[in-house]
Design an enzyme around this catalytic site. Sequence first.
Site, mmCIF file in Angstrom:
data_model
loop_
_atom_site.group_PDB
_atom_site.id
_atom_site.type_symbol
_atom_site.label_atom_id
_atom_site.label_comp_id
_atom_site.label_asym_id
_atom_site.label_seq_id
_atom_site.Cartn_x
_atom_site.Cartn_y
_atom_site.Cartn_z
ATOM 1 N N GLY A 27 4.025 -2.415 -2.360
ATOM 2 C CA GLY A 27 2.824 -2.398 -3.207
ATOM 3 C C GLY A 27 2.312 -0.996 -3.486
ATOM 4 O O GLY A 27 1.918 -0.684 -4.614
ATOM 5 N N GLY A 57 7.323 -5.856 2.035
ATOM 6 C CA GLY A 57 7.767 -6.240 3.382
ATOM 7 C C GLY A 57 9.141 -6.892 3.337
ATOM 8 O O GLY A 57 9.990 -6.633 4.193
ATOM 9 N N LYS A 97 3.520 3.304 9.015
ATOM 10 C CA LYS A 97 4.022 2.589 10.194
ATOM 11 C C LYS A 97 5.465 2.947 10.526
ATOM 12 O O LYS A 97 6.393 2.349 10.006
ATOM 13 C CB LYS A 97 3.888 1.085 9.961
ATOM 14 C CG LYS A 97 2.454 0.650 9.781
ATOM 15 C CD LYS A 97 2.365 -0.849 9.565
ATOM 16 C CE LYS A 97 1.192 -1.206 8.683
ATOM 17 N NZ LYS A 97 1.524 -1.309 7.255
ATOM 18 N N ARG A 106 5.491 -10.737 -11.215
ATOM 19 C CA ARG A 106 6.190 -11.789 -10.461
ATOM 20 C C ARG A 106 6.408 -13.029 -11.319
ATOM 21 O O ARG A 106 7.436 -13.696 -11.201
ATOM 22 C CB ARG A 106 5.369 -12.173 -9.231
ATOM 23 C CG ARG A 106 5.449 -11.133 -8.178
ATOM 24 C CD ARG A 106 4.535 -11.462 -7.041
ATOM 25 N NE ARG A 106 4.641 -10.440 -6.037
ATOM 26 C CZ ARG A 106 3.883 -10.367 -4.967
ATOM 27 N NH1 ARG A 106 2.957 -11.265 -4.767
ATOM 28 N NH2 ARG A 106 4.043 -9.404 -4.097
HETATM 29 P P1 AMP Z 1 2.939 1.389 5.196
HETATM 30 O O1 AMP Z 1 2.342 0.009 5.216
HETATM 31 O O2 AMP Z 1 3.564 1.797 6.471
HETATM 32 O O3 AMP Z 1 3.845 1.589 3.999
HETATM 33 O O4 AMP Z 1 1.716 2.383 5.003
HETATM 34 C C1 AMP Z 1 1.000 2.517 3.800
HETATM 35 C C2 AMP Z 1 -0.234 3.339 4.084
HETATM 36 O O5 AMP Z 1 0.155 4.564 4.635
HETATM 37 C C3 AMP Z 1 -1.082 3.673 2.873
HETATM 38 O O6 AMP Z 1 -2.252 2.911 2.920
HETATM 39 C C4 AMP Z 1 -1.383 5.160 3.040
HETATM 40 O O7 AMP Z 1 -2.749 5.483 2.894
HETATM 41 C C5 AMP Z 1 -0.945 5.433 4.469
HETATM 42 N N1 AMP Z 1 -0.556 6.819 4.722
HETATM 43 C C6 AMP Z 1 0.387 7.534 4.078
HETATM 44 N N2 AMP Z 1 0.418 8.795 4.551
HETATM 45 C C7 AMP Z 1 -0.517 8.883 5.513
HETATM 46 C C8 AMP Z 1 -0.984 9.932 6.371
HETATM 47 N N3 AMP Z 1 -0.479 11.155 6.289
HETATM 48 N N4 AMP Z 1 -1.974 9.644 7.236
HETATM 49 C C9 AMP Z 1 -2.496 8.402 7.302
HETATM 50 N N5 AMP Z 1 -2.105 7.375 6.523
HETATM 51 C C10 AMP Z 1 -1.132 7.609 5.641
#
Ligand code: AMP
Length: 405
Positions: free
Chosen positions: A363, A386, A203, A38
């Site tokens: 990240g 984000g 999410k 950054r």
């Molecule tokens: P996000 O903030 O939505 O991009 O989510 C990122 C997180 O998703 C990471 O910390 C991953 O460990 C989690 N993640 C990815 N795949 C899975 C899964 N199959 N089950 C649970 N968590 C997951």
Amino acid sequence: MKKIKTVRDFNFEGKRVLIRVDFNVPINENYQIIDDTRIQYSIPTIKKILSDKGKVILISHFGRPKGKYSKNFSLKFLVNHLSDELNTTVKFHNDCIGEKSEKKVNELKTGEILLLENLRFYKEEEKEDINFSKNLARLADFYVNDAFSVSHRLHSSVSVLPKLFNKKCKCIGILMEKEILFLDKFLSGKGKKPVTVLLGGAKIFSKIKIIENLIDFSDHLLIGGGISYPFIKIKGGKIGDSITEIENNKNIDDKLTSILNLNNKKNIISLPTDVIISDYFDNSANTKICDIYSIPDKWIGLDIGPNSIKNFCNIINKSKTILWNGPMGVFELQKFSFGTKSIAKAIANATTKNKAFSLVGGGDSVAALKMVGYEKKISYLSTGGGAMLEYLKTKNNPGIQAMMI
Ligand code: AMP
């Protein structure tokens, strides 16, 4: 590119220029910087203003000090690093507003730089506070936003402060310009075809609108990680105890169903076919490869399986424009990191060998690239996770919007 001025459009001679940067860099316990991307990306902005003989005032947040002073969150540790990178002495002041800050700013000579203390030592920073913003505005003749990674935040220095400067006295920096340029290029659908978007993470709620936006012009939309299970469930699959985030939420169910209906005509969405399942969330857990539509009760899908990796990598290998945000599994645990790492390598290879244009943000995705040492092989690593998702959703961000008012 939206009609928005950049530092290249102005001459800053003799002006006091407040630059909102994001120097919230990762550090180790000795306050050594682990990754200064950054900072590096904002150096051209600072240098442009210095070369015009402007006076640079840097403002940033660092960590989450919860609105009060804490030595652990002081920005002072950056002074030597910035002085080395800019090849000039960087001054520091232990506050970001108030009479003493104004005095320090007014003592600056042309071509000098002053780093002010962490904005988040004031709780007002995170509250869109007009008085706090006015106190910041008093420090400068000109406002520059070069903090793309916080441009989605409704924070004083991002969404209120720029509104206190008239259009002739505010613009974006070079980091911000690049981010917007690449994302706009992507959203315009004018990227070289085939265009592939790869989304992962946990999410689904935050990604539905993005899927709706991107489905129009993507040639392939690959959905992996935790956000694939809600789709599988709606399609009638058994997903065991895998993450869904949408239990009993009819609104989300309806949206996902309409995305799948739209896809019946277009046929561009690929979901994993097989996954690595486990009965336990740990590196020492038992694992099996399983069809994603028939995960047994109490088992959790935690990574994409070998067939899915092969399918996704084949598509990536044929793509000329690639956007990736979000891991394919719980990649933080070594046992479930293979899918995400394989995808990271495939995108890097498509970039270097097939001359594809790749844009990676978030990240986790950037961390996965670093795990395999391929981060330098990507066309553009976004500094915002984000902020990138928000831009893909709304084609704007509050921090960018405030520059146009
Ligand atoms: P996000 O903030 O939505 O991009 O989510 C990122 C997180 O998703 C990471 O910390 C991953 O460990 C989690 N993640 C990815 N795949 C899975 C899964 N199959 N089950 C649970 N968590 C997951």
